[in-house]
Design an enzyme around this catalytic site. Structure first.
Site, PDB file in Angstrom:
ATOM      1  N   ASN A  86       0.860  -1.180   0.000  1.00  0.00           N
ATOM      2  CA  ASN A  86       0.000   0.000   0.000  1.00  0.00           C
ATOM      3  C   ASN A  86       0.899   1.234   0.000  1.00  0.00           C
ATOM      4  O   ASN A  86       1.979   1.209   0.583  1.00  0.00           O
ATOM      5  CB  ASN A  86      -0.899   0.023   1.235  1.00  0.00           C
ATOM      6  CG  ASN A  86      -1.804  -1.196   1.316  1.00  0.00           C
ATOM      7  OD1 ASN A  86      -2.284  -1.678   0.320  1.00  0.00           O
ATOM      8  ND2 ASN A  86      -2.008  -1.700   2.518  1.00  0.00           N
ATOM      9  N   HIS A  99       6.071  -2.041   3.555  1.00  0.00           N
ATOM     10  CA  HIS A  99       5.857  -3.402   4.018  1.00  0.00           C
ATOM     11  C   HIS A  99       4.997  -4.159   3.018  1.00  0.00           C
ATOM     12  O   HIS A  99       4.116  -3.602   2.389  1.00  0.00           O
ATOM     13  CB  HIS A  99       5.229  -3.440   5.413  1.00  0.00           C
ATOM     14  CG  HIS A  99       3.989  -2.616   5.566  1.00  0.00           C
ATOM     15  ND1 HIS A  99       4.020  -1.224   5.631  1.00  0.00           N
ATOM     16  CD2 HIS A  99       2.697  -2.964   5.693  1.00  0.00           C
ATOM     17  CE1 HIS A  99       2.791  -0.771   5.793  1.00  0.00           C
ATOM     18  NE2 HIS A  99       1.965  -1.804   5.820  1.00  0.00           N
ATOM     19  N   MET A 100       5.317  -5.417   2.883  1.00  0.00           N
ATOM     20  CA  MET A 100       4.590  -6.326   2.008  1.00  0.00           C
ATOM     21  C   MET A 100       3.648  -7.148   2.877  1.00  0.00           C
ATOM     22  O   MET A 100       4.067  -7.714   3.885  1.00  0.00           O
ATOM     23  CB  MET A 100       5.586  -7.247   1.294  1.00  0.00           C
ATOM     24  CG  MET A 100       4.938  -8.342   0.464  1.00  0.00           C
ATOM     25  SD  MET A 100       6.168  -9.538  -0.128  1.00  0.00           S
ATOM     26  CE  MET A 100       7.002  -8.572  -1.367  1.00  0.00           C
TER      27      MET A 100
END
Length: 113
Positions: A86, A99-100
């Site tokens: 995001n 971040h994934m």
């Protein structure tokens, strides 16, 4: 300003860690949206996708390799999983440290719903 992810990296806040090396940390999301919801973060502080530099390309590639390893370890690699980044407010980013999201354990549709 230190993010919650930086505090987790520095071990000032506990997290349910599933993977860690010198560059990457992966842990279970405290508010999961699927049966498996892992956050994979670089230890290097990069606020948003817009802040990624060309020199970060190996680090970002490593995040995907680690997602693949975790998916295999959690036995979601065959049925499938989703990875999501995001970016900023309208993109749904709430922590300004890239971040994934590794999501699995259920079927997903597109658009999400």
């Amino acid at each position: 300003m230190s993010t919650i992810f930086k505090k987790i990296i520095d071990k000032k806040i506990d997290a349910d860690i599933v993977y860690e090396n010198d560059n990457i940390l992966a842990f279970k999301d405290v508010n999961p949206i699927s049966p498996i919801h892992i956050l994979i973060i670089p230890k290097k502080e990069i606020p948003t996708l817009n802040d990624i530099a060309v020199s970060d390309k190996e680090l970002l590639g490593e995040m995907f390799i680690i997602a693949q390893k975790i998916a295999k370890k959690l036995n979601i690699n065959k049925n499938g999983y989703r990875v999501v980044f995001n970016c900023n407010k309208d993109g749904g980013q709430t922590v300004h440290h890239i971040h994934m999201h590794l999501l699995g354990g259920r079927s997903f549709s597109w658009p999400p719903g």
